[in-house]
Design a protein around this motif. Structure first.
Motif, PDB file in Angstrom:
ATOM      1  N   THR A  12       1.023  -1.501   0.556  1.00 28.86           N
ATOM      2  CA  THR A  12      -0.321  -0.125  -0.355  1.00 28.86           C
ATOM      3  C   THR A  12       1.116   1.289  -0.030  1.00 28.86           C
ATOM      4  OG1 THR A  12      -1.548  -1.252   1.189  1.00 28.86           O
ATOM      5  CG2 THR A  12      -1.475   1.465   1.168  1.00 28.86           C
ATOM      6  N   HIS A  13       1.985   1.047   1.122  1.00 25.05           N
ATOM      7  CA  HIS A  13       2.603   2.701   1.124  1.00 25.05           C
ATOM      8  C   HIS A  13       3.085   2.113  -0.457  1.00 25.05           C
ATOM      9  CE1 HIS A  13       7.194   4.468   1.498  1.00 25.05           C
ATOM     10  NE2 HIS A  13       6.118   4.618   2.095  1.00 25.05           N
ATOM     11  N   ARG A  15       2.316   1.503  -3.647  1.00 29.60           N
ATOM     12  CA  ARG A  15       0.775   2.197  -4.769  1.00 29.60           C
ATOM     13  C   ARG A  15       0.441   3.526  -4.261  1.00 29.60           C
ATOM     14  NH1 ARG A  15      -2.410  -2.215  -6.890  1.00 29.60           N
ATOM     15  NH2 ARG A  15      -3.242  -0.520  -7.700  1.00 29.60           N
ATOM     16  N   LEU A  16       0.516   3.980  -2.888  1.00 32.14           N
ATOM     17  CA  LEU A  16       0.364   5.519  -2.252  1.00 32.14           C
ATOM     18  C   LEU A  16       1.530   6.290  -2.795  1.00 32.14           C
ATOM     19  CD1 LEU A  16      -1.761   4.803   1.451  1.00 32.14           C
ATOM     20  CD2 LEU A  16      -2.840   5.363  -1.114  1.00 32.14           C
ATOM     21  N   SER A  17       2.606   6.184  -2.889  1.00 36.67           N
ATOM     22  CA  SER A  17       3.638   6.384  -2.570  1.00 36.67           C
ATOM     23  C   SER A  17       3.785   7.514  -3.696  1.00 36.67           C
ATOM     24  CB  SER A  17       5.045   5.874  -2.724  1.00 36.67           C
ATOM     25  OG  SER A  17       4.861   5.759  -1.011  1.00 36.67           O
ATOM     26  N   LEU A  19       1.136   7.612  -6.098  1.00 35.65           N
ATOM     27  CA  LEU A  19      -0.123   8.631  -5.933  1.00 35.65           C
ATOM     28  C   LEU A  19       0.324   9.627  -6.180  1.00 35.65           C
ATOM     29  CD1 LEU A  19      -2.982   8.445  -7.564  1.00 35.65           C
ATOM     30  CD2 LEU A  19      -3.495   8.102  -4.683  1.00 35.65           C
ATOM     31  N   ASN A  75     -13.620   3.541 -10.732  1.00 33.38           N
ATOM     32  CA  ASN A  75     -12.905   2.436 -10.496  1.00 33.38           C
ATOM     33  C   ASN A  75     -12.862   1.046 -11.918  1.00 33.38           C
ATOM     34  OD1 ASN A  75     -11.995   2.516  -7.406  1.00 33.38           O
ATOM     35  ND2 ASN A  75     -13.711   3.660  -7.869  1.00 33.38           N
ATOM     36  N   ALA A 107      -3.562  -4.069  -1.218  1.00 32.96           N
ATOM     37  CA  ALA A 107      -3.294  -2.900  -1.881  1.00 32.96           C
ATOM     38  C   ALA A 107      -3.559  -1.929  -2.959  1.00 32.96           C
ATOM     39  CB  ALA A 107      -1.304  -3.340  -2.219  1.00 32.96           C
ATOM     40  N   GLY A 108      -4.206  -2.764  -3.579  1.00 32.19           N
ATOM     41  CA  GLY A 108      -4.586  -2.561  -4.528  1.00 32.19           C
ATOM     42  C   GLY A 108      -6.422  -1.711  -3.868  1.00 32.19           C
ATOM     43  N   GLU A 111      -6.031   1.874  -2.199  1.00 33.25           N
ATOM     44  CA  GLU A 111      -5.174   2.944  -2.932  1.00 33.25           C
ATOM     45  C   GLU A 111      -6.318   3.075  -3.955  1.00 33.25           C
ATOM     46  OE1 GLU A 111      -2.757   4.108  -6.760  1.00 33.25           O
ATOM     47  OE2 GLU A 111      -3.326   2.016  -6.456  1.00 33.25           O
ATOM     48  N   GLN A 112      -7.307   2.349  -3.894  1.00 34.72           N
ATOM     49  CA  GLN A 112      -8.987   2.746  -4.488  1.00 34.72           C
ATOM     50  C   GLN A 112     -10.131   3.223  -3.750  1.00 34.72           C
ATOM     51  OE1 GLN A 112      -7.370   1.936  -8.505  1.00 34.72           O
ATOM     52  NE2 GLN A 112      -9.109   2.474  -8.162  1.00 34.72           N
ATOM     53  N   SER A 115      -9.087   6.930  -3.011  1.00 37.06           N
ATOM     54  CA  SER A 115      -8.585   7.934  -4.003  1.00 37.06           C
ATOM     55  C   SER A 115     -10.536   8.103  -3.697  1.00 37.06           C
ATOM     56  CB  SER A 115      -8.185   7.151  -5.170  1.00 37.06           C
ATOM     57  OG  SER A 115      -7.124   6.977  -5.732  1.00 37.06           O
TER      58      SER A 115
END
Length: 258
Positions: A12-13, A15-17, A19, A75, A107-108, A111-112, A115
């Motif tokens: 997750t970290h 993917r968020l980084s 983003l 999405n 993680a996906g 993130e979604q 968002s």
């Protein structure tokens, strides 16, 4: 369980980084719901005069519709990110590490979800600035945002599953274009179900997009119907959990095919 939590955290970290470094798409994709909100809100504002519509202001009725429609649109193409990772070889490298497949899916989802929640709050704020009223705001708005997140998870995980199984951008684009309009217009996003043709009303009742809309609108009412909220939110939550499980299975199926 500790390994799953740690894997989910790091994935997750990551993917968020990415983003945070490139938030342009998240901001730019708000242009479409803004057009829906204010163009449709003005174009169809007199529809509330129809007997039986059941809302005093079309903007009040439309804001939850735009929130949920945006979650669907945002999405539906989540699988494109998975295809990018397949093409770069990133996904294959992760799949040979001890990271659990469910951590990749989680993680996906996170993130979604973040968002979608961010964009939902922006749309709600824009609706309020444009004159929309939210009688049940204290409890209703969090439920509306949660409903948008759940329907977003459903679409994102289906898109991810499709990407892992089909691995073709054109197929994902084609299926999404085919599904987006029916999912939207065969729901109560723009029109009260009581004013729809009979067949359309029955289809809308079984449409998960309508479940999210009905849960959010019931919670935002002057006198919220919590039974209706639970009745629509429960199957939506079950469907979201099922699609996450399907995505995890698809990661394993993809790995076996390599």
């Amino acid at each position: 369980m500790t390994a799953l939590i740690a894997g989910t955290w790091w994935m997750t970290h990551r993917r968020l980084s990415a983003l945070v470094r490139n938030p342009a798409m998240l901001i730019m994709s708000l242009a479409q719901p803004v057009i829906w909100l204010f163009l449709f809100g003005q174009l169809f504002k007199r529809v509330v005069e129809l007997p039986g519509f059941g809302a005093g202001s079309y903007l009040d009725y439309l804001v939850p519709g735009v929130v949920i429609m945006n979650a669907v649109s945002l999405n539906s193409f989540a699988g494109m990110a998975t295809l990018d990772e397949i093409e770069r070889g990133t996904l294959n490298r992760f799949l040979v590490t001890p990271v659990r497949r469910s951590a990749l899916a989680n993680a996906g989802v996170i993130e979604q979800a973040l968002s979608t929640a961010f964009q939902s709050l922006v749309i709600i704020a824009l609706g309020w600035a444009g004159g929309a009223h939210y009688p049940g705001a204290a409890a209703g708005l969090p439920i509306l945002v949660a409903a948008s997140v759940l329907i977003g998870v459903v679409l994102a995980e289906l898109s991810t599953t499709l990407a892992l199984l089909v691995r073709d951008r054109n197929t994902i684009i084609m299926l999404n274009v085919m599904l987006l309009l029916p999912l939207t217009f065969l729901s109560s996003a723009f029109m009260a179900k009581g004013l729809m043709p009979g067949w359309m009303r029955h289809v809308a009742s079984g449409n998960p997009v309508s479940w999210a809309l009905d849960a959010g609108r019931a919670a935002l009412a002057d006198d919220p119907d919590w039974g209706a909220v639970a009745g629509h939110a429960a199957p939506l939550l079950a469907l979201a959990a099922a699609t996450v499980g399907l995505a995890v299975f698809s990661f394993r199926s993809y790995q076996r095919s390599q």
